[in-house]
Write a protein that holds these residues in place. Structure first.
Motif, PDB file in Angstrom:
ATOM      1  N   UNK A 525       0.302   0.799  -1.187  1.00 19.73           N
ATOM      2  CA  UNK A 525       0.059   2.202  -0.874  1.00 19.73           C
ATOM      3  C   UNK A 525       1.326   2.883  -0.401  1.00 19.73           C
ATOM      4  N   UNK A 526       2.124   2.185   0.397  1.00 19.23           N
ATOM      5  CA  UNK A 526       3.332   2.786   0.938  1.00 19.23           C
ATOM      6  C   UNK A 526       4.530   2.680   0.002  1.00 19.23           C
ATOM      7  N   UNK A 527       4.670   1.536  -0.681  1.00 21.89           N
ATOM      8  CA  UNK A 527       5.908   1.289  -1.430  1.00 21.89           C
ATOM      9  C   UNK A 527       5.696   1.199  -2.940  1.00 21.89           C
ATOM     10  N   UNK A 529       5.240   0.254  -6.606  1.00 25.54           N
ATOM     11  CA  UNK A 529       5.514  -0.952  -7.398  1.00 25.54           C
ATOM     12  C   UNK A 529       6.730  -1.718  -6.899  1.00 25.54           C
ATOM     13  N   UNK A 530       7.383  -1.234  -5.861  1.00 25.38           N
ATOM     14  CA  UNK A 530       8.550  -1.959  -5.365  1.00 25.38           C
ATOM     15  C   UNK A 530       8.128  -3.358  -4.920  1.00 25.38           C
ATOM     16  N   UNK A 531       8.856  -4.419  -5.352  1.00 29.50           N
ATOM     17  CA  UNK A 531       8.370  -5.795  -5.162  1.00 29.50           C
ATOM     18  C   UNK A 531       8.620  -6.363  -3.758  1.00 29.50           C
ATOM     19  N   UNK A 532       8.028  -5.738  -2.751  1.00 25.72           N
ATOM     20  CA  UNK A 532       8.137  -6.268  -1.399  1.00 25.72           C
ATOM     21  C   UNK A 532       6.775  -6.824  -0.983  1.00 25.72           C
ATOM     22  N   UNK A 533       6.775  -8.025  -0.435  1.00 28.39           N
ATOM     23  CA  UNK A 533       5.532  -8.697  -0.068  1.00 28.39           C
ATOM     24  C   UNK A 533       5.296  -8.586   1.432  1.00 28.39           C
ATOM     25  N   UNK A 534       4.005  -8.552   1.807  1.00 27.16           N
ATOM     26  CA  UNK A 534       3.615  -8.523   3.208  1.00 27.16           C
ATOM     27  C   UNK A 534       2.610  -9.645   3.483  1.00 27.16           C
ATOM     28  N   UNK A 535       3.099 -10.883   3.542  1.00 27.73           N
ATOM     29  CA  UNK A 535       2.199 -11.996   3.818  1.00 27.73           C
ATOM     30  C   UNK A 535       1.722 -11.959   5.266  1.00 27.73           C
ATOM     31  N   UNK A 536       0.509 -12.417   5.479  1.00 25.82           N
ATOM     32  CA  UNK A 536      -0.021 -12.505   6.839  1.00 25.82           C
ATOM     33  C   UNK A 536      -0.483 -13.932   7.098  1.00 25.82           C
ATOM     34  N   UNK A 537      -0.229 -14.392   8.301  1.00 22.97           N
ATOM     35  CA  UNK A 537      -0.728 -15.692   8.736  1.00 22.97           C
ATOM     36  C   UNK A 537      -2.126 -15.489   9.295  1.00 22.97           C
ATOM     37  N   UNK A 538      -3.109 -16.175   8.735  1.00 22.07           N
ATOM     38  CA  UNK A 538      -4.501 -15.975   9.131  1.00 22.07           C
ATOM     39  C   UNK A 538      -5.065 -17.279   9.683  1.00 22.07           C
ATOM     40  N   UNK A 539      -5.665 -17.178  10.865  1.00 19.96           N
ATOM     41  CA  UNK A 539      -6.310 -18.339  11.488  1.00 19.96           C
ATOM     42  C   UNK A 539      -7.766 -18.007  11.767  1.00 19.96           C
TER      43      UNK A 539
END
Length: 548
Positions: A525-527, A529-539
């Motif tokens: 939504x913000x960037x 098609x720019x190929x930046x990833x936002x991985x999250x650590x989920x527990x």
């Protein structure tokens, strides 16, 4: 359609429906007691418009009414007043008025229906039209997304307070007893602090040493031959003295006792819930603040008291290296985006050959984003500048703009304030020595403001990403399960780049997947098609302390 809610002069509520041209379709007044019933009857479709979500929404939540979308005029007004993109709008150029003085309030302080108060006389319909006009005149449409995200954040904040953080008071008490000793009588130190105090006075040879008073402690340390400029823990750790370990332990435990001790437990935990009050947009960068309870400074020592209800789970998600990833997307730095393709951006920087160790990458990025010029940070910034010129060039440009007294803006258009202090030109001062001193102080102030604007563009955009993440997740969680907000999976805690969801155990894995998907969705939504990833650590855990 938009429906504007505002306090009527007789203590009731006035609802005005506006069409797509912002022209009235209907106006209706009703007693405030009918507010939940009236909103529930019109719940499908409209975006609700009101002066302050914190004044209106808690009443609805208490009655079991959830609002899908809103426009928070107070929050949006603050953004538009300062945004560079709307600087020439009628809203931004108007004289200061009641909307600038409007402060967020809870629904029980009388502020919503207090007759005669200036805020009760504000024209919400006129303000809404001015805001729509200002956004329409801005280019790119990004401000509209920012205002929608800001308003969604206001709804989330109210729901977080309403739902509360599941909290076991008995576990919290056991933690305090184990670390501090039994609960002391009012006005007395806990047993462990009293024991440490005796040790400190003996080791520093000061029978009346008071470690709770920084000035007195500093004088006591100097009398003991310890040369320090402050009593901060990071400075004390550099000192070789047999009393320092006990002093550091005392400071740590004293902080726990005062910030999250038994008095805090009595004040903030009720019926198995910690219910802090959040202040969306409480920081100029768009980050949240809290108004009571210290929600944004919850120490690791007490997190084991955050326990899921029986038959429920906690889903704890933490965005990995959010600000550096945001910087890569904001600047369009492809090399840095490639380093971020994975769970650990800093390791990616090492693999790319930009630096030799992960620690160098971390300290270098902190120096770049916060203006560090000394130590490892200062040494690594030039190396990272060669590897990632677009990213580091962006923060350098923001810093130079701040030093010139200019505003800078986030991706979606939130703009920084300008420096509040101006220094006269040399010709305005008769005494040359005074002129030199003022110039020196001005340059120092300018450098400090440059450090602020350097980080503003990154931190503010990161706050926008977090709002978009939570807004998308909030909507998905509502589609899971059934019943009221508290009976479905729901957001329970938020801390800058970390969220906690309280969910029935049977839905926990599905919730975890939604958490990951909405993080990626916020990035797109913000960037784009720019190929930046936002991985999250989920527990998925029973106790907050067990989260990775």
């Amino acid at each position: 359609m938009h429906i504007v809610l505002e306090a009527a002069g007789d203590g009731g509520v006035r609802a005005t429906g506006l069409d797509e041209s912002d022209e009235p379709r209907f106006t209706e007044e009703f007693p405030r007691g009918r507010l939940p019933e009236w909103v529930a009857a019109h719940a499908d479709g409209p975006r609700w418009v009101w002066d302050d979500t914190a004044r209106w929404y808690p009443r609805l939540l208490d009655a079991g009414v959830r609002v899908e979308r809103c426009t928070d005029l107070r929050l949006c007004h603050a953004v538009l007043r300062r945004a560079l993109a709307t600087a020439r709008s009628r809203l931004a150029t108007a004289e200061p008025n009641g909307w600038d003085r409007l402060e967020t309030q809870g629904p029980d302080d009388g502020g919503l229906f207090r007759i005669g108060d200036e805020t009760a006389q504000l024209d919400a319909v006129a303000e809404f039209r001015l805001q729509r006009e200002a956004v329409a005149q801005a280019d790119g449409g990004r401000l509209g997304l920012l205002l929608a995200a800001e308003s969604a954040g206001a709804l989330i904040a109210a729901e977080l307070t309403f739902a509360g953080v599941p909290w076991r008071a008995d576990v919290h008490d056991r933690i305090l007893t184990g670390m501090l000793g039994p609960r002391p009588a009012p006005g007395m130190r806990p047993a462990r602090l009293a024991e440490l105090l005796g040790e400190l006075r003996e080791r520093f040879g000061s029978p009346d040493l008071n470690p709770d008073s920084p000035p007195e402690l500093l004088r006591g340390l100097r009398r003991a031959g310890i040369s320090v400029s402050s009593t901060r823990s990071w400075e004390l750790k550099r000192v070789e003295h047999p009393g320092i370990p006990a002093l550091l332990e005392y400071k740590k435990l004293s902080r726990l006792a005062s910030a999250n001790g038994w008095q805090w437990l009595d004040s903030w935990v009720r019926d198995g819930r910690f219910t802090p009050v959040y202040v969306p947009g409480g920081v100029v960068t768009g980050r949240w603040a809290s108004n009571g309870g210290g929600a944004l400074q919850l120490p690791a020592q007490v997190r084991d008291a955050v326990r899921a209800d029986d038959g429920w789970k906690l889903i704890v998600a933490d965005a990995a290296q959010l600000e550096p990833r945001v910087l890569a997307g904001l600047s369009g730095d492809l090399a840095m985006a490639r380093a971020a393709q994975g769970a650990d951006l800093y390791s990616g920087m090492v693999e790319s050959g930009a630096v030799q160790t992960r620690e160098q990458a971390k300290y270098g990025m902190l120096g770049a984003m916060y203006g560090g010029t000394r130590g490892e940070s200062g040494r690594m910034v030039p190396r990272l500048g060669k590897a990632y010129p677009r990213a580091l060039g962006l923060v350098e440009a923001a810093a130079r703009a701040g030093e010139r007294g200019e505003s800078v803006s986030s991706l979606l258009g939130r703009s920084s304030p300008r420096p509040g202090t101006t220094w006269p030109a040399l010709g305005d001062v008769d005494d040359q020595a005074e002129a030199d001193e003022r110039e020196r102080r001005a340059r120092s102030d300018n450098r400090a403001w440059g450090r602020f604007t350097r980080n503003f563009v990154v931190q503010s955009t990161a706050a926008e990403w977090a709002l978009c993440w939570m807004a998308a997740l909030r909507n998905r969680l509502w589609t899971l399960g059934s019943g009221t907000l508290r009976e479905r999976p729901h957001l329970a805690f938020f801390l800058h780049d970390e969220v906690l969801v309280h969910s029935p155990a049977g839905l926990a894995d599905e919730v975890a997947e939604h958490v990951r998907q909405t993080a990626a969705e916020a990035g797109r939504l913000l960037f784009g098609a720019f190929p930046i990833e936002f991985p999250v650590t989920v527990s998925v855990v029973d106790s907050y302390a067990d989260a990775k």
